[in-house]
Design a protein around this motif. Sequence first.
Motif, mmCIF file in Angstrom:
data_model
loop_
_atom_site.group_PDB
_atom_site.id
_atom_site.type_symbol
_atom_site.label_atom_id
_atom_site.label_comp_id
_atom_site.label_asym_id
_atom_site.label_seq_id
_atom_site.Cartn_x
_atom_site.Cartn_y
_atom_site.Cartn_z
ATOM 1 N N VAL A 122 4.120 -1.314 -6.692
ATOM 2 C CA VAL A 122 4.013 -0.976 -5.270
ATOM 3 C C VAL A 122 5.341 -1.046 -4.529
ATOM 4 O O VAL A 122 5.481 -0.488 -3.442
ATOM 5 C CB VAL A 122 2.991 -1.883 -4.558
ATOM 6 C CG1 VAL A 122 1.655 -1.834 -5.243
ATOM 7 C CG2 VAL A 122 3.483 -3.321 -4.470
ATOM 8 N N LEU A 123 6.348 -1.731 -5.112
ATOM 9 C CA LEU A 123 7.613 -1.869 -4.395
ATOM 10 C C LEU A 123 8.825 -1.348 -5.166
ATOM 11 O O LEU A 123 9.676 -0.669 -4.600
ATOM 12 C CB LEU A 123 7.856 -3.348 -4.039
ATOM 13 C CG LEU A 123 6.930 -3.979 -2.998
ATOM 14 C CD1 LEU A 123 7.327 -5.425 -2.759
ATOM 15 C CD2 LEU A 123 6.971 -3.196 -1.687
ATOM 16 N N ALA A 187 3.800 -3.535 1.100
ATOM 17 C CA ALA A 187 3.574 -2.290 0.380
ATOM 18 C C ALA A 187 2.913 -1.236 1.258
ATOM 19 O O ALA A 187 2.283 -1.550 2.292
ATOM 20 C CB ALA A 187 2.703 -2.550 -0.849
#
Length: 350
Positions: A122-123, A187
Amino acid sequence: MVTTDPARRVHAVHARRLRRELLTAVGFSALAAAAYCVMLGQGPVELSPLQVLDVLTGGGSTRAITVVWELRLPVAVATVVAGAALGAAGSWTQVMARNPLASPDILGVSGGAAVCVVWGTVLLRPEWAQQVPLFWWRAALGLLGAAIVVGLLFALAGFSSAQRVVLVGLALSLLANALVYYALARADMHRAADAQTWLAGSTAFVRMEALLPLCLGLAPFILIGLWAQRQIGLLAHDDATATTLGVDVRRTRACVLLAATGVVAVVVSLVGPIGFVALMAPQVARIVSGAPTPQLLSSAAAGAAVLAGCGVLAGFLPFAAPVGLISAIVGGPVLVWLVWRGVHKNGRVA
């Protein structure tokens, strides 16, 4: 006629416990097999048990063959294998820690895998990783995160004290949870929702090509646990007594930790964190068999039955639910019952 020979009496007690252990393992295995067959017939395309049996024996329509072999069979196999592996890991951890409420979940292995998976998807997912299927990218990250936590656990806790291992593992688990929540807070909403699905623990995305890596990944850790199995039961005594009985406590504890954490690492890397199974299965099997401590065979069979049963329950719901969510819903009340039972029986959790 009641024998008065102490040796014969001990042998009779041991034989009776062994019979109950085998009967318990067979009973839970039968429940797991029944749930397995039900899972193969559940879904938007419902199949009767006879249709499932027809497909498994080489018959059936093209549609039924596709549904069973390509979609449902890998999920059912992964569910049973993951449940059995978690049950075995839970039995090793609880005997090693001398605590019925100890499980590999609290050692931070699942948390470490979750940190790497969430941050890496997500990052921080690089461009070249976009070409890798998400399932395998998560599996690689999960295995890496679990391995890092296992290394930290061994470095910080060592093998001298089971209580120290549990406390350090709990601290690592809490730290991992904080890092996961921080990543989710930063996120994108869609990516965070996708990560939350993985964090719930699901075997629904497992396909046939993932079964061989799952089994091969579990094999070395299961073998390590089996190699140490003869002395694992003696760890239920205090360290001084176990040493007197000829157990190399540090080496046996190291093998148990490596086996239990390695098994959990492989399972989590492929299907996500599935909570409470490693906690529930050994204790349920112990209570049913009447054994003084969790036993490997019945714990593994109970783990397979518990997780397969959760998969069946998920199939009856009107919405898609990860099997890990069902195990958490079931496991919460079981945990409360285990604590109440220990306090009611002994005046303490034991």
